[in-house]
Design an enzyme around this catalytic site. Structure first.
Site, PDB file in Angstrom:
ATOM      1  N   HIS A 127       0.923  -1.115  -0.144  1.00  0.00           N
ATOM      2  CA  HIS A 127       0.203  -0.122  -0.147  1.00  0.00           C
ATOM      3  C   HIS A 127       1.113   1.218  -0.055  1.00  0.00           C
ATOM      4  O   HIS A 127       0.652   2.117  -0.690  1.00  0.00           O
ATOM      5  CB  HIS A 127      -1.003   0.038   1.148  1.00  0.00           C
ATOM      6  CG  HIS A 127      -1.463   1.372   1.351  1.00  0.00           C
ATOM      7  ND1 HIS A 127      -2.438   1.688   0.543  1.00  0.00           N
ATOM      8  CD2 HIS A 127      -1.134   2.616   2.166  1.00  0.00           C
ATOM      9  CE1 HIS A 127      -2.955   3.142   1.105  1.00  0.00           C
ATOM     10  NE2 HIS A 127      -2.205   3.494   1.823  1.00  0.00           N
ATOM     11  N   HIS A 132       1.405   5.031  -2.988  1.00  0.00           N
ATOM     12  CA  HIS A 132       1.645   6.404  -2.671  1.00  0.00           C
ATOM     13  C   HIS A 132       2.827   6.853  -3.513  1.00  0.00           C
ATOM     14  O   HIS A 132       3.011   8.064  -3.961  1.00  0.00           O
ATOM     15  CB  HIS A 132       2.103   6.768  -1.301  1.00  0.00           C
ATOM     16  CG  HIS A 132       0.834   6.695  -0.501  1.00  0.00           C
ATOM     17  ND1 HIS A 132      -0.016   7.688  -0.323  1.00  0.00           N
ATOM     18  CD2 HIS A 132       0.321   5.735   0.433  1.00  0.00           C
ATOM     19  CE1 HIS A 132      -1.052   7.381   0.563  1.00  0.00           C
ATOM     20  NE2 HIS A 132      -0.594   6.227   1.009  1.00  0.00           N
ATOM     21  N   GLU A 173      -5.806   9.373  -0.404  1.00  0.00           N
ATOM     22  CA  GLU A 173      -6.083   8.022  -0.207  1.00  0.00           C
ATOM     23  C   GLU A 173      -7.176   7.438  -1.384  1.00  0.00           C
ATOM     24  O   GLU A 173      -6.922   6.413  -1.613  1.00  0.00           O
ATOM     25  CB  GLU A 173      -6.405   7.547   1.189  1.00  0.00           C
ATOM     26  CG  GLU A 173      -5.244   7.721   2.088  1.00  0.00           C
ATOM     27  CD  GLU A 173      -4.273   6.579   2.183  1.00  0.00           C
ATOM     28  OE1 GLU A 173      -4.457   5.832   1.216  1.00  0.00           O
ATOM     29  OE2 GLU A 173      -3.261   6.945   2.888  1.00  0.00           O
ATOM     30  N   SER A 192      -3.804   0.494  -4.523  1.00  0.00           N
ATOM     31  CA  SER A 192      -3.214  -0.588  -3.846  1.00  0.00           C
ATOM     32  C   SER A 192      -4.166  -1.625  -3.767  1.00  0.00           C
ATOM     33  O   SER A 192      -3.992  -2.538  -3.098  1.00  0.00           O
ATOM     34  CB  SER A 192      -2.569  -0.237  -2.752  1.00  0.00           C
ATOM     35  OG  SER A 192      -3.289   0.436  -1.652  1.00  0.00           O
TER      36      SER A 192
HETATM   37 CO    CO Z   1      -1.766   5.528   2.435  1.00  0.00          CO
END
Ligand code: CO
Ligand code: PHE
Length: 288
Positions: A127, A132, A173, A192
């Site tokens: 993730h 990111h 997010e 993700s």
């Molecule tokens: Co995050």
């Protein structure tokens, strides 16, 4: 994301970082990264924002498997001045903001097990890094995340961390972006997740609403299942400009007098991109 009331791991630095200790990962753990990476890159080709897809190259390391943070940081540093550092798990908000404000992205230091292939609540390396890091290679998004860290330090002083966290949640997010008349994903929590990468764009269940700063700051969010509402930005430039140019001090003060908005509510002023049925949320598949 950051958490609360935590103890620093034994051996961790004052800024809560720990050595990544790349050599420690087993062949099965490296294989888990490769498997997730292949599956998501195949799925995201026509779903993720072009800036995210372009940034994926920064993750194509010399060796397969989990990226070595030293090598990754060297590459990112050349592109946008960011680094990736390891932390044991959740860290206090102020430490998290301090890292972002200094262009350091913190990553968890474990990778999910096969049983957690499709869903886990705590952020793992997949993730944090796959989700990111690609956008940190984009100069505009890179500036946004640093500005967010600086904004966090200010929100902390103003007692407004919850408001600001919602901005992170619904952009960094779980954000969607409009591109050539279609929606694309840029939020790390979506890219993700195999299931949510499909759900966020294709499912009839969630609301998709045009981004509005105050509206987002008033909206609750859920951490245990797919989102019930997504917010759509027009461009990273617009997001950066609006958040930089708006003094959040008066906004926080003003919002203190306004009620929160529930995760599935549509307000009369909303610019609705698609009105959700909430059918999935009513079934509650993941949280059942
Ligand atoms: Co995050
Ligand atoms: N302009 C915000 C403030 O006054 C700071 C900020 C910038 C927050 C960009 C988030 C993103 O606090």
């Amino acid at each position: 994301m950051a958490g609360k009331k935590l103890d620093r791991a034994p051996g961790a630095m004052e800024d809560w970082t720990i050595p990544q200790d790349w050599e420690r990962f087993s062949p099965a753990e490296h294989a888990m990264w490769d498997r997730l990476f292949d599956r998501q890159t195949r799925l995201l080709g026509d779903r993720a924002a072009p800036e995210f897809l372009g940034g994926l190259d920064v993750l194509r390391m010399e060796r397969p498997g989990i990226p070595h943070f030293g090598e990754l940081s060297d590459r990112l540093m050349k592109l946008t001045g960011w680094q990736v550092v390891a932390v044991p798990g959740l860290i206090p908000d102020d430490v998290f903001f301090e890292h972002l404000a200094n262009r350091r992205f913190v990553s968890g230091n474990f990778i999910r097990t096969p049983a957690q292939l499709d869903y886990l609540q705590e952020p793992d390396i997949f993730h944090d890094v796959f989700g990111h890091v690609p956008l940190l290679a984009d100069p505009v998004f890179a500036d946004y995340l640093q500005a967010y860290g600086q904004g966090g330090q200010r929100a902390s002083a103003l007692g407004a961390i919850e408001r600001l966290s919602r901005l992170y949640w619904y952009t960094v997010e779980f954000g969607l972006i409009r591109r050539d008349g279609n929606l694309r994903i840029y939020g790390a929590g979506i890219v993700s997740s195999h299931g949510e990468s499909i759900f966020a764009l294709d499912d009839q269940s969630p609301n998709r609403i045009g981004f509005d700063l105050r509206r987002v700051m008033r909206t609750k969010y859920r951490i245990d299942d797919y989102q019930q509402t997504y917010f759509v930005i027009d461009s990273f430039e617009d997001l950066l400009r609006e958040t930089l140019e708006t003094d959040f001090g008066p906004v926080y003060a003003d919002l203190a007098t306004q009620p929160d908005i529930e995760i599935d509510t549509v307000e009369p002023e909303d610019r609705v991109v698609s009105l959700g049925t909430q059918a999935y949320a009513r079934k509650g598949v993941l949280s059942a």
